[in-house]
Write a protein that holds these residues in place. Structure first.
Motif, PDB file in Angstrom:
ATOM      1  N   ARG A 436       0.693  -1.135  -0.031  1.00 16.06           N
ATOM      2  CA  ARG A 436       0.023   0.089   0.035  1.00 16.06           C
ATOM      3  C   ARG A 436       0.933   1.248  -0.002  1.00 16.06           C
ATOM      4  N   LEU A 437       0.747   1.973  -1.096  1.00 17.64           N
ATOM      5  CA  LEU A 437       1.603   3.329  -1.056  1.00 17.64           C
ATOM      6  C   LEU A 437       0.907   4.451  -0.836  1.00 17.64           C
ATOM      7  N   ALA A 463       5.193   3.590  -8.296  1.00 18.02           N
ATOM      8  CA  ALA A 463       5.007   4.941  -7.814  1.00 18.02           C
ATOM      9  C   ALA A 463       5.196   5.989  -8.811  1.00 18.02           C
ATOM     10  N   ASP A 464       6.131   5.995  -9.714  1.00 16.05           N
ATOM     11  CA  ASP A 464       6.143   6.984 -10.701  1.00 16.05           C
ATOM     12  C   ASP A 464       4.667   6.835 -11.724  1.00 16.05           C
ATOM     13  N   SER A 465       4.080   5.769 -11.938  1.00 16.96           N
ATOM     14  CA  SER A 465       2.894   5.643 -12.667  1.00 16.96           C
ATOM     15  C   SER A 465       1.763   6.166 -11.886  1.00 16.96           C
ATOM     16  N   LEU A 466       1.710   6.332 -10.779  1.00 16.76           N
ATOM     17  CA  LEU A 466       0.588   6.952 -10.298  1.00 16.76           C
ATOM     18  C   LEU A 466       0.513   8.518  -9.986  1.00 16.76           C
ATOM     19  N   GLU A 467      -0.736   8.949  -9.911  1.00 18.62           N
ATOM     20  CA  GLU A 467      -0.637  10.408 -10.061  1.00 18.62           C
ATOM     21  C   GLU A 467      -0.377  10.958  -8.807  1.00 18.62           C
ATOM     22  N   GLY A 468       0.760  11.773  -8.911  1.00 23.97           N
ATOM     23  CA  GLY A 468       1.388  12.385  -7.400  1.00 23.97           C
ATOM     24  C   GLY A 468       2.145  11.340  -6.928  1.00 23.97           C
ATOM     25  N   GLY A 469       2.520  10.136  -7.614  1.00 20.59           N
ATOM     26  CA  GLY A 469       3.065   9.147  -6.782  1.00 20.59           C
ATOM     27  C   GLY A 469       4.705   9.808  -6.533  1.00 20.59           C
ATOM     28  N   GLY A 470       5.360  10.252  -7.421  1.00 25.96           N
ATOM     29  CA  GLY A 470       6.766  10.645  -7.399  1.00 25.96           C
ATOM     30  C   GLY A 470       6.762  11.924  -6.817  1.00 25.96           C
ATOM     31  N   GLY A 476      15.232   9.108  -8.198  1.00 24.37           N
ATOM     32  CA  GLY A 476      16.217   9.279  -7.727  1.00 24.37           C
ATOM     33  C   GLY A 476      15.971  10.708  -6.839  1.00 24.37           C
ATOM     34  N   GLY A 477      14.936  11.243  -6.973  1.00 19.72           N
ATOM     35  CA  GLY A 477      14.584  12.620  -6.042  1.00 19.72           C
ATOM     36  C   GLY A 477      13.782  12.056  -5.177  1.00 19.72           C
ATOM     37  N   TYR A 478      13.527  11.145  -4.651  1.00 24.35           N
ATOM     38  CA  TYR A 478      12.760  10.458  -3.463  1.00 24.35           C
ATOM     39  C   TYR A 478      13.021   9.119  -3.210  1.00 24.35           C
ATOM     40  N   ASP A 479      12.651   8.777  -1.925  1.00 27.86           N
ATOM     41  CA  ASP A 479      13.051   7.387  -1.250  1.00 27.86           C
ATOM     42  C   ASP A 479      11.619   6.891  -1.166  1.00 27.86           C
ATOM     43  N   LEU A 480      11.363   5.455  -0.968  1.00 33.17           N
ATOM     44  CA  LEU A 480      10.036   4.663  -0.461  1.00 33.17           C
ATOM     45  C   LEU A 480      10.474   4.283   0.872  1.00 33.17           C
ATOM     46  N   VAL A 481       9.847   4.813   1.828  1.00 35.91           N
ATOM     47  CA  VAL A 481      10.187   4.469   3.137  1.00 35.91           C
ATOM     48  C   VAL A 481       9.383   3.313   3.670  1.00 35.91           C
ATOM     49  N   VAL A 482       9.516   2.397   4.127  1.00 40.19           N
ATOM     50  CA  VAL A 482       8.966   1.240   4.507  1.00 40.19           C
ATOM     51  C   VAL A 482       8.351   1.628   5.993  1.00 40.19           C
ATOM     52  N   ALA A 483       6.816   1.823   6.149  1.00 42.37           N
ATOM     53  CA  ALA A 483       6.429   2.203   7.440  1.00 42.37           C
ATOM     54  C   ALA A 483       6.360   1.178   8.484  1.00 42.37           C
ATOM     55  N   GLY A 484       6.522   1.496   9.828  1.00 44.60           N
ATOM     56  CA  GLY A 484       6.840   0.431  10.607  1.00 44.60           C
ATOM     57  C   GLY A 484       8.185  -0.464  10.554  1.00 44.60           C
ATOM     58  N   GLY A 485       9.128   0.172   9.678  1.00 47.65           N
ATOM     59  CA  GLY A 485      10.264  -0.525   9.303  1.00 47.65           C
ATOM     60  C   GLY A 485      11.552   0.316  10.193  1.00 47.65           C
ATOM     61  N   GLY A 486      11.346   0.965  10.955  1.00 44.35           N
ATOM     62  CA  GLY A 486      12.289   1.723  11.817  1.00 44.35           C
ATOM     63  C   GLY A 486      13.131   2.460  10.703  1.00 44.35           C
ATOM     64  N   LEU A 518       5.775   4.733   2.088  1.00 49.77           N
ATOM     65  CA  LEU A 518       5.617   6.214   1.880  1.00 49.77           C
ATOM     66  C   LEU A 518       6.677   6.805   1.182  1.00 49.77           C
ATOM     67  N   VAL A 519       6.082   7.733   0.335  1.00 47.09           N
ATOM     68  CA  VAL A 519       6.977   8.422  -0.742  1.00 47.09           C
ATOM     69  C   VAL A 519       7.676   9.716  -0.007  1.00 47.09           C
TER      70      VAL A 519
END
Length: 528
Positions: A436-437, A463-470, A476-486, A518-519
């Motif tokens: 879930r992104l 993530a890039d294919s979604l509206e507002g995803g990136g 390379g301008g953003y990271d995908l952060v795992v929620a609850g993953g410290g 999370l983006v």
């Protein structure tokens, strides 16, 4: 002998001689045509001059005939320039108690009076004469000395009209009042001759040219040949003679004429203040001033006294003709704003026009600026639209490149926790992983992937294919952060590592269950 070569040389020489002969004939024809054109042009110019002369003669004849008809057959002309001098103040109209027309009545030669008397000119009413100045030229205006006849006509010749004081001058002479002289020779105010100064200091006066006998006439002849000079302490004239405005060597052509009675005159003061000084009595002032004149012509200047001050008024327009008689006639008079006021109003009008032009230019510049801004805004909008279209196309391309979404686990497994798919078989749990992104603008999306065959880079494509995803950032301008993953963050893998096991979802630790991502833009990560 080389007969062939000699023949060739002969032919060449003959051809060259023939060419030279042709060129000579062509030059002669061209010169003859040029001479013919010059002769034709000269003949045409001569013909045009002759036609202009004939037209001038016809116009002069028609003018004479019209004047003769207007004067009921009465005519007289000086038949050439006659000497002009100032009226002796002792013999002026004022000294004789004459009030009507005193300012523009001249003394004419005796032969004019005799001729007009013989022609019964009284049938035409009060006589009038046209005076045309034919000399001298102004000092420094060409012509050198003060001899009137030698200097030729004034450019342009000035003319005016006068009434008759009497016919007391010798033949070939006229005597003029100061205002008439000022009309004909406006540059000559105060200019005198040495002989006139000598005779004025000696008590004799040369002005009338006749009443003083032959000696007076001779004195006038000497003055005609002398150089005009400005008055000095040694040559100053008495007040009655100074400023008469008749320069030495003055010559006029005098012609009897009949002027129509004036019906309308438009006058213009030369300086401001006349209307204010005259107030409500302007009608009476003008009536009194005009009573001092016999004739008016357009361009003349009249003198009007108001409360001890003298105002000059120029005649701007007359009806029914450009020169009229004002004796025993009802004349409607209109007074325009003064020349000084007219110049001020014209200057103000020019200033207003200049201000209007500046305002128009400023408005044009503002319009062009706004137009340029509008065009720039349109260009920017088109660029933004193109960028948006490119992003949409890129999203569609990435969405189509994503691997097929595997089937969802059983409902029983789906009802369990995202992180504890205990109801799934070990193979199914290891093969399918759900994500879930959530994007920075609050949007969210869910999707399933095959953990063994899907790479981490595919998550970024998703993530890039979604509206507002990136978040509008480049890869390379953003990271995908795992929620609850410290705070664990996924970085996009390099192209070289895309196919390695370490970049698959399973290899990255997403081997089973579900995860929330999370983006996070890189800038936010750096400030955090």
């Amino acid at each position: 002998m080389d007969f062939a070569g000699a023949a060739q040389r002969l032919r060449r020489e003959q051809a060259a001689a023939a060419q030279r002969a042709r060129e000579k004939r062509e030059r002669e024809r061209a010169e003859a045509a040029k001479l013919a054109a010059v002769r034709e042009q000269a003949e045409e110019e001569k013909r045009q001059r002759r036609l202009a002369q004939l037209r001038g003669e016809d116009e002069a004849r028609l003018a004479r005939e019209a004047a003769l008809e207007a004067s009921k057959g009465v005519s007289w002309s000086s038949e050439g320039p006659v000497a002009a001098s100032a009226i002796d103040p002792a013999r002026s109209a004022e000294s004789r108690g004459i009030r009507r027309g005193a300012r523009d009545k001249a003394m004419l030669p005796r032969d004019a009076g005799a001729s007009l008397l013989a022609q019964n000119s009284r049938v035409n009413g009060a006589p009038a004469f046209e005076l045309v100045a034919v000399g001298p030229t102004p000092p420094g205006g060409g012509g050198g000395g003060g001899g009137g006849g030698e200097n030729g006509p004034l450019p342009p010749r000035r003319r005016t009209y006068v009434g008759v004081l009497d016919y007391g001058c010798e033949d070939g002479r006229v005597a003029l009042p100061p205002e008439v002289a000022a009309r004909l020779w406006p540059w000559a105010k105060g200019v005198v001759s040495a002989a006139a100064a000598r005779e004025a200091r000696g008590g004799a006066f040369d002005g009338d040219g006749g009443g003083g006998g032959g000696g007076g006439g001779g004195g006038g002849g000497e003055a005609d040949e002398e150089q005009p000079t400005a008055p000095t302490a040694s040559t100053a004239l008495p007040l009655a003679l100074a400023g008469t405005g008749v320069p030495p060597g003055a010559r006029v052509v005098a012609t009897y004429t009949v002027l129509p009675k004036g019906t309308f005159a438009r006058l213009q003061p030369l300086e401001a203040g006349f209307q204010q000084a005259a107030g409500d009595g302007v009608r009476e002032l003008l009536e009194a001033a005009l009573a001092g004149y016999c004739c008016l012509s357009e361009g003349d200047t009249l003198s009007v006294e108001v409360g001890g001050a003298t105002f000059a008024l120029r005649v701007q327009a007359l009806l029914p003709a450009g020169a009229v008689s004002v004796v025993e006639t009802d004349l409607e008079v209109e007074v325009e704003p003064s020349e000084e006021t007219a110049r001020r109003l014209a200057s103000e009008a020019l200033a207003r026009e200049a201000a209007r032009r500046r305002a128009a230019e400023a408005a044009a510049r503002l319009f062009e600026s706004k137009k340029a801004q509008g065009e720039a805004a349109q260009i920017a909008a088109k660029a933004l639209e193109a960028e948006r279209a490119a992003r949409d196309a890129r999203r569609r391309e990435l969405s189509e490149s994503l691997p097929p979404e595997p089937e969802a686990p059983s409902a029983a497994a789906a009802s369990n926790s995202l992180r504890t798919p205990d109801s799934l078989s070990p193979a199914a749990a290891a093969a399918v992983v759900a994500f879930r992104l959530r994007t920075p603008d609050g949007r969210s999306a869910s999707r399933r992937f095959d953990a063994a065959s899907t790479t981490v880079s595919t998550l970024f494509d998703w993530a890039d294919s979604l509206e507002g995803g990136g978040a509008g950032a480049e890869r390379g301008g953003y990271d995908l952060v795992v929620a609850g993953g410290g705070g664990r963050a996924l970085e996009p893998p390099t192209a070289a590592a895309e196919t390695t096991a370490a970049t698959t979802l399973a290899g990255a630790g997403f081997d089973r269950g579900g995860f929330a991502l999370l983006v996070r833009p890189r800038a936010a990560a750096a400030t955090g």
